[in-house]
Design a protein around this motif. Structure first.
Motif, mmCIF file in Angstrom:
data_model
loop_
_atom_site.group_PDB
_atom_site.id
_atom_site.type_symbol
_atom_site.label_atom_id
_atom_site.label_comp_id
_atom_site.label_asym_id
_atom_site.label_seq_id
_atom_site.Cartn_x
_atom_site.Cartn_y
_atom_site.Cartn_z
ATOM 1 N N THR A 37 -4.943 0.316 -1.940
ATOM 2 C CA THR A 37 -5.518 -0.021 -0.651
ATOM 3 C C THR A 37 -5.787 -1.527 -0.608
ATOM 4 O O THR A 37 -5.749 -2.217 -1.631
ATOM 5 C CB THR A 37 -6.839 0.720 -0.435
ATOM 6 O OG1 THR A 37 -7.801 0.254 -1.411
ATOM 7 C CG2 THR A 37 -6.664 2.232 -0.578
ATOM 8 N N ASN A 38 -6.075 -2.036 0.585
ATOM 9 C CA ASN A 38 -6.441 -3.443 0.709
ATOM 10 C C ASN A 38 -7.688 -3.753 -0.114
ATOM 11 O O ASN A 38 -7.797 -4.822 -0.721
ATOM 12 C CB ASN A 38 -6.683 -3.800 2.182
ATOM 13 C CG ASN A 38 -5.398 -3.887 2.966
ATOM 14 O OD1 ASN A 38 -4.587 -4.776 2.773
ATOM 15 N ND2 ASN A 38 -5.204 -2.931 3.868
ATOM 16 N N PRO A 61 0.806 -1.227 0.000
ATOM 17 C CA PRO A 61 0.000 0.000 0.000
ATOM 18 C C PRO A 61 0.837 1.274 0.000
ATOM 19 O O PRO A 61 0.323 2.346 -0.321
ATOM 20 C CB PRO A 61 -0.810 -0.129 1.299
ATOM 21 C CG PRO A 61 0.013 -1.013 2.179
ATOM 22 C CD PRO A 61 0.720 -1.974 1.267
ATOM 23 N N ASP A 62 2.107 1.164 0.372
ATOM 24 C CA ASP A 62 2.989 2.328 0.401
ATOM 25 C C ASP A 62 3.474 2.617 -1.018
ATOM 26 O O ASP A 62 4.225 1.840 -1.609
ATOM 27 C CB ASP A 62 4.177 2.050 1.328
ATOM 28 C CG ASP A 62 5.007 3.301 1.607
ATOM 29 O OD1 ASP A 62 4.969 4.228 0.775
ATOM 30 O OD2 ASP A 62 5.690 3.343 2.640
ATOM 31 N N GLU A 68 6.883 -6.005 3.531
ATOM 32 C CA GLU A 68 6.089 -5.102 4.375
ATOM 33 C C GLU A 68 6.794 -4.843 5.699
ATOM 34 O O GLU A 68 6.824 -3.713 6.195
ATOM 35 C CB GLU A 68 4.700 -5.699 4.605
ATOM 36 C CG GLU A 68 3.817 -5.667 3.373
ATOM 37 C CD GLU A 68 2.530 -6.462 3.559
ATOM 38 O OE1 GLU A 68 1.520 -6.071 2.956
ATOM 39 O OE2 GLU A 68 2.533 -7.464 4.294
ATOM 40 N N TYR A 97 -6.690 -4.038 -3.697
ATOM 41 C CA TYR A 97 -5.857 -5.208 -3.975
ATOM 42 C C TYR A 97 -6.631 -6.519 -3.905
ATOM 43 O O TYR A 97 -6.285 -7.488 -4.592
ATOM 44 C CB TYR A 97 -4.684 -5.241 -2.987
ATOM 45 C CG TYR A 97 -3.755 -6.416 -3.178
ATOM 46 C CD1 TYR A 97 -3.136 -6.646 -4.403
ATOM 47 C CD2 TYR A 97 -3.495 -7.303 -2.138
ATOM 48 C CE1 TYR A 97 -2.276 -7.725 -4.587
ATOM 49 C CE2 TYR A 97 -2.644 -8.386 -2.309
ATOM 50 C CZ TYR A 97 -2.039 -8.593 -3.532
ATOM 51 O OH TYR A 97 -1.208 -9.664 -3.714
ATOM 52 N N ASP A 109 -8.379 -0.598 5.838
ATOM 53 C CA ASP A 109 -8.074 0.680 5.197
ATOM 54 C C ASP A 109 -8.587 1.866 6.006
ATOM 55 O O ASP A 109 -7.983 2.939 5.982
ATOM 56 C CB ASP A 109 -8.706 0.732 3.801
ATOM 57 C CG ASP A 109 -8.057 -0.235 2.829
ATOM 58 O OD1 ASP A 109 -6.891 -0.617 3.039
ATOM 59 O OD2 ASP A 109 -8.737 -0.616 1.852
#
Length: 404
Positions: free
Chosen positions: A75-76, A66-67, A108, A79, A327
């Protein structure tokens, strides 16, 4: 909650679906054929590197992060449908997109907790897909479902740490490209707080005292494309003190931060595995005849297909809700839902794949279809990242707390 795909997700879905059809599914048989001619069964088939190059070319790379500094910045919730698609070919597609465990969790972890030197030396080549990694936590001599049981010792000695311990089912460790281990062990085994006894440290594979002893099978499978699952011994392994990740005593908290996203990623991919199983079951059902009717006309098979569709839709909504919560309120705020999907998804997907196996008869347990290997992978996820019973225990306690 709005689970409609936004424009970016839809664009990536279309690209990924086309990539799967044009490259990944055809590569499944090619990879199997190439693997028989490799010098070592743990070497990567050339077609996998071709898939990685094509995925990178198409911008289908590091989608899980997400970075935006390191990955796609999704975002989750964005994804989730992409990870589901990769789950339809779980041994090739995640690796092709550099979205395969355990590298995802390790990247991560390094992005969140690593210092600049650690990121430069290990995170950058992982992001580029140039090396692989392993996360060494599970041990054979203790119940690793309780992480406070871990016995591996990480002892400070001047400007170094010395690591001693035995791990097993260390995913990815058989792959010769796996060059770094993130090892969890105890720096303060007698500390008053059992959750502050552990630390994490980076151990290069070529450090003296590191022995990758053997491959561990999973229901008879060695999981070559995943890099296998190894027993690894650390015998007086000395690494610089700068290899410690975060602070001494921070290992348990780091592990929890790492495992939250890992659990939902597994569940996302599991839904894709279930979809592949249903597709195979339906194709089989309309082409096979028994007792004067196609399997598709048999009531019991119709029930299997209907139940599978209902279950998949339920699981997908629960996973999307969990992604949305992660999120919006963070992983801690989504703790209940993360545990719920980790309990529900593997359990249900194992049953769906089992029905698809049944519909294929002897073919279902053979190497001619992917179902047996899918079943083994799904069943293993009832153990990985915490067994069902641990999540049930924690979830029940949280529910009961309201009434105590």
């Amino acid at each position: 909650m709005d689970f409609a795909y936004d424009a970016r997700t839809e664009e990536l879905r279309e690209k990924l679906l086309a990539f799967m059809d044009a490259h990944v599914y055809p590569a499944e048989t090619v990879a199997e054929e190439q693997r028989t001619r490799l010098a070592s069964p743990w070497d990567t088939p050339p077609v996998v590197e071709e898939l990685k190059a094509e995925a990178k070319r198409q911008g289908l790379w590091n989608l899980f992060l997400p970075d935006a500094e390191y990955g796609a910045g999704l975002t989750n919730l964005q994804y989730a449908p992409l990870a589901e698609i990769t789950g339809r070919s779980p041994h090739l597609a995640p690796t092709a997109l550099n979205c395969a465990a355990p590298d995802t969790g390790n990247m991560e972890l390094l992005a969140q907790f690593g210092d600049e030197a650690q990121k430069k030396q290990w995170l950058e080549p992982l992001l580029a897909g140039e090396i692989r990694s392993a996360f060494a936590m599970t041990e054979p001599e203790v119940a690793s479902s309780d992480a406070t049981n871990i016995e591996t010792r990480i002892r400070r000695d001047g400007d170094s740490y010395v690591v001693d311990g035995r791990k097993w089912y260390i995913s990815g460790a058989m792959n010769p490209d796996c060059t770094i281990f993130i090892v969890m062990g105890k720096t303060d085994p007698d500390g008053a707080d059992p959750r502050r006894q552990q630390s994490m440290i980076l151990v290069p594979r070529d450090t003296p005292g590191v022995e990758v002893r053997r491959a561990m099978r999973v229901y008879g499978y060695e999981d070559h494309y995943h890099g296998g699952h190894a027993e690894v011994v650390f015998d007086g392994v000395r690494v610089p003190a700068s290899h410690l990740i975060g602070e001494e005593g921070g290992g348990f908290a780091i592990a929890q931060a790492r495992l939250g996203p890992g659990r939902i990623h597994h569940c996302m991919r599991l839904i894709g595995m279930a979809e592949r199983a249903v597709e195979l079951m339906c194709r089989r059902a309309v082409t096979r005849t028994a007792f004067g009717k196609t399997l598709a006309q048999q009531g019991v098979v119709q029930n299997w297909i209907a139940d599978a569709r209902v279950t998949i839709e339920q699981l997908r909504l629960l996973v999307l809700k969990t992604a949305w919560l992660m999120d919006t309120v963070g992983n801690r705020g989504a703790h209940t839902e993360i545990q719920a999907i980790k309990i529900a998804t593997p359990r249900a997907v194992v049953d769906i794949i089992d029905k698809a196996v049944q519909a294929h008869g002897a073919g279902g347990v053979s190497q001619d279809f992917p179902l047996a290997e899918l079943w083994a992978a799904a069943r293993t996820l009832k153990l990985a990242d915490g067994p069902d019973e641990v999540h049930q225990r924690s979830l029940a306690r949280r529910e009961l707390k309201k009434y105590l």
